[in-house]
Design an enzyme around this catalytic site. Structure first.
Site, PDB file in Angstrom:
ATOM      1  N   CYS A 104       0.830  -1.202   0.000  1.00 25.92           N
ATOM      2  CA  CYS A 104       0.000   0.000   0.000  1.00 25.92           C
ATOM      3  C   CYS A 104       0.866   1.255   0.000  1.00 25.92           C
ATOM      4  O   CYS A 104       0.475   2.289  -0.525  1.00 25.92           O
ATOM      5  CB  CYS A 104      -0.941  -0.011   1.183  1.00 25.92           C
ATOM      6  SG  CYS A 104      -0.107   0.077   2.770  1.00 25.92           S
ATOM      7  N   ASN A 298      -8.291   9.788  -0.358  1.00 23.50           N
ATOM      8  CA  ASN A 298      -8.083   8.362  -0.183  1.00 23.50           C
ATOM      9  C   ASN A 298      -7.780   7.758  -1.555  1.00 23.50           C
ATOM     10  O   ASN A 298      -8.636   7.782  -2.437  1.00 23.50           O
ATOM     11  CB  ASN A 298      -9.355   7.752   0.406  1.00 23.50           C
ATOM     12  CG  ASN A 298      -9.272   6.260   0.592  1.00 23.50           C
ATOM     13  OD1 ASN A 298      -8.441   5.590  -0.007  1.00 23.50           O
ATOM     14  ND2 ASN A 298     -10.138   5.740   1.432  1.00 23.50           N
TER      15      ASN A 298
END
Length: 722
Positions: A104, A298
């Site tokens: 990530c 996000n």
């Protein structure tokens, strides 16, 4: 935006450091994209990359293999979809989805880069497609260890039996720039498994060649919001890291995983935050006052903050209708606002990636200079460890930094802003097989050693303290530190925390004007100190010859002899003893009240002065030529004298200037008084009296005038007289 000019270090660099630039990057494994493309087109064969084969070895050899399905195949995009596309011009940064690899940190940095078209184009070269001149080959560019590297891959991607990509994929099934970029980065790092365990700052560095600065939000500076505004204005990239929790876990001091679940303040509703947000800031005026807001994105979309200033927060009612329409977006698109206070509470750290010359726009502005030096810590030779290893620290690589006066120093009077970056290179082909050492750097101001081009000796570091009082060692790929340095000469010491830890490194320095070069090889403490020792011998010889003619000296002669000493304490400006100070010194040493000193008394004084001078230089950290209260306490304690804070305040009033700082001349008078008259006990008993009247056996009407009231502000004089 300021421009930066690049230099490789000193005036005559030993080697060309930048073998790979954006325009002409180095070819990884000597694989030239254009040559391989033309060869494949000529042979009418799709490219097969033997350097990163379609085998399990390219995926990894550890935990990641256990996550794989029973059947793993490698297929080209044309075998997976009917109309594969490399890139859409209207592609969203929310298109990418994480696969089996816990990377990530890589995707978060990539999402940040997509907001900067110029940077994104550098990493993902255009004019690549599955249509025109397609030959199953693609290439990408990354910044690695001081140079840009061009990485070639074929387009065979690992999939399961149903043709689903195992690693990064796009929400648009026929879009493949993301999976191919991940494959190129995996090749650069060693394997797909080597993309696990990382931080956003590392990927930002590889995408930009910039300099990372990390701010721990638990100890955030009071001007954090202003820092973020300046960073956004300068075009810097920013990202933030969530707290541990949810799927996250901590390994080796690094946060992993892809999200954390928590409760928003006071609402009880859940929210989901993902590390690595591009950030922008805004100040709004509410009915209740001014608030500083931070906008976050996000990278995976949909999940947003549910607290104050979220999409459905009542806080928006305090703004005008125009502001609400401009700022408030109620759809679940992954973008949301938070107050700076909530931001500091909900996140662990903020990463700011400042851009280097290659990516900095050439707008009108003042020029900055980047210098870069490569080095290596070698066991038993140049890997000396941190400062506590006094026998070996001085063996670390040493870099001479000369700060030149800049054109614009409006905020920090007469000082220059200097950013120093220390970057270590992995020792192994596979990124995760070479965890980073704990590394750090220290900067020392050079005084009497300024003219010496050779390495500084062990003695220098035993008696000197760095400008950065606390050297923090971090087990990360890059360590950076900001300094505000006066023009002059310095030495930078990069080191590992422990001795004999081997690694290559890059040292980068950014400032308005400076010169950077490595100190010479073959360190020789004897040669380094030779000129100083010769000068001291010459001074003592002159003094000895003087006493052959004058067995006893008076105050004026004492002043003349003391000023022959090289008492340099700041900016190479020699200290000159005043006649009043010499009278105070004479009063301490002249026990017979004859008004003169003989050769033995003077010799003892000279030895004391040399000792005081060494202590003064060690404790005067900023080389200002003055000691503040904390420096004074350290200096006094070196002589084994302990006083309470109350007495240090009184000493500063008695012996300091209007800013309560003590120069070397008054420091000598103080130390002589404490040592000769019995230390702290006598000081307590006599501190209320002027310095000149506290000599042995003399009253305040002594023939030695006072040094006490010289250069005192009227308010201080009134305070002391009472």
């Amino acid at each position: 935006m300021p421009r930066l000019s690049f230099t490789s270090g000193g005036k005559k660099p030993k080697q060309i450091l930048r073998t790979g630039t954006l325009r002409k990057p180095r070819k990884l494994l000597s694989q030239d994209y254009q040559t391989l493309l033309e060869k494949s087109l000529k042979n009418k064969q799709l490219f097969v990359d033997d350097a990163f084969p379609a085998e399990l070895s390219s995926i990894g050899s550890g935990d990641l293999l256990r996550k794989l399905p029973p059947c793993v195949e490698w297929k080209r995009p044309q075998e997976l979809v009917k109309n594969p596309q490399f890139f859409f011009h209207d592609a969203s940064r929310f298109d990418l989805h994480q696969g089996l690899t816990e990377n990530c940190w890589f995707l978060a940095a990539l999402a940040s880069v997509t907001f900067h078209k110029d940077i994104f184009t550098n990493v993902v070269p255009r004019n690549q497609s599955f249509d025109k001149n397609y030959a199953g080959i693609f290439h990408f560019r990354f910044w690695r260890f001081g140079e840009w590297v061009d990485v070639v891959v074929d387009d065979r991607l690992p999939v399961n039996k149903d043709g689903k990509l195992l690693f990064v994929s796009s929400s648009k099934k026929n879009l493949f720039w993301g999976p191919l970029l991940e494959k190129a980065y995996a090749k650069l790092c060693g394997s797909y498994e080597d993309l696990q365990i990382g931080q956003v700052s590392e990927a930002l560095l590889d995408f930009t060649g910039g300099v990372n600065m990390t701010i721990k939000l638990e100890q955030a500076p009071v001007d954090l919001w202003q820092i973020m505004v300046r960073a956004a204005y300068s075009g810097s990239l920013m990202g933030c890291q969530t707290k541990a929790g949810g799927k996250e876990e901590e390994r080796g001091g690094k946060l992993l995983g892809d999200f954390t679940v928590a409760k928003s303040p006071g609402s009880g509703s859940g929210y989901l935050l993902i590390p690595g947000f591009p950030i922008s800031s805004l100040q709004v005026t509410c009915k209740s006052g001014t608030e500083n807001l931070v906008r976050l994105r996000n990278p995976w979309g949909k999940i947003e903050w549910k607290g104050n200033w979220s999409d459905n927060s009542s806080k928006w009612d305090q703004l005008s209708l125009k502001e609400r329409m401009l700022l408030r977006k109620t759809r679940e698109n992954g973008e949301f606002w938070m107050s700076i206070e909530d931001f500091e509470t909900q996140f662990v750290e903020l990463v700011i990636c400042k851009l280097t010359p290659d990516l900095m726009s050439h707008e009108n502005g003042k020029e900055w200079t980047l210098s870069m030096q490569t080095g290596k810590w070698v066991a038993g030779s140049t890997a000396g460890g941190r400062m506590t290893y006094t026998d070996s620290y001085w063996k670390n690589p040493q870099y001479r930094l000369k700060i030149l006066k800049g054109d614009n120093m409006e905020k920090y009077t007469n000082s220059c802003s200097v950013l120093v970056s220390l970057l270590q290179k992995q020792n192994h082909k596979h990124r995760n097989h070479s965890p980073p050492w704990f590394i750090g750097l220290s900067v020392f101001m050079v005084s009497q050693y300024q003219c010496i081009r050779r390495r500084l000796p062990q003695e220098f570091f035993l008696h000197s303290r760095p400008v950065n009082k606390k050297c923090v060692f971090i087990n990360e790929r890059e360590v950076t530190q900001d300094f505000h340095l006066l023009p002059g000469s310095y030495v930078i010491i990069p080191s590992t925390a422990e001795p004999d830890q081997e690694c290559e490194f890059i040292l980068r320095v950014f400032s308005r004007k400076h010169l950077l070069e490595e100190h010479g090889e073959n360190p020789s403490p004897v040669l380094c100190c030779k000129k100083i020792a010769e000068k001291q011998d010459e001074q003592e010889t002159v003094i000895a010859r003087y006493f052959e003619k004058h067995p006893e000296i008076n105050v004026s002669q004492l002043q003349m002899l003391l000023n022959k000493g090289s008492w340099t304490c700041a900016k190479q400006a020699p200290v000159k003893f005043s006649l009043d100070a010499c009278k105070v010194i004479m009063a301490q040493l002249d026990v017979s009240a004859s008004g003169t000193l003989n050769v033995i008394e003077f010799h003892n004084l000279w030895k004391r002065l040399q000792s005081y001078h060494e202590i003064f230089q060690r404790t005067d950290i900023d080389r200002s030529g003055f000691l503040n209260l904390s420096d004074l306490q350290a200096a006094v304690q070196e002589k084994g004298i302990t006083l309470s804070h109350q007495f240090y305040n009184l000493i500063a009033l008695r012996y300091g200037n209007s800013s309560l700082k003590i120069n070397f001349e008054n420091f000598v008078c103080l130390m002589l008084r404490m040592e000769i008259n019995g230390g702290s006990h006598t000081l307590r008993r006599t501190l209320s009296l002027p310095p000149a009247s506290r000599s042995s056996g003399h009253s305040s009407t002594s023939r030695y005038p006072t040094l006490y009231y010289r250069h005192r502000p009227p308010a201080v004089q009134r305070c002391l007289k009472t």
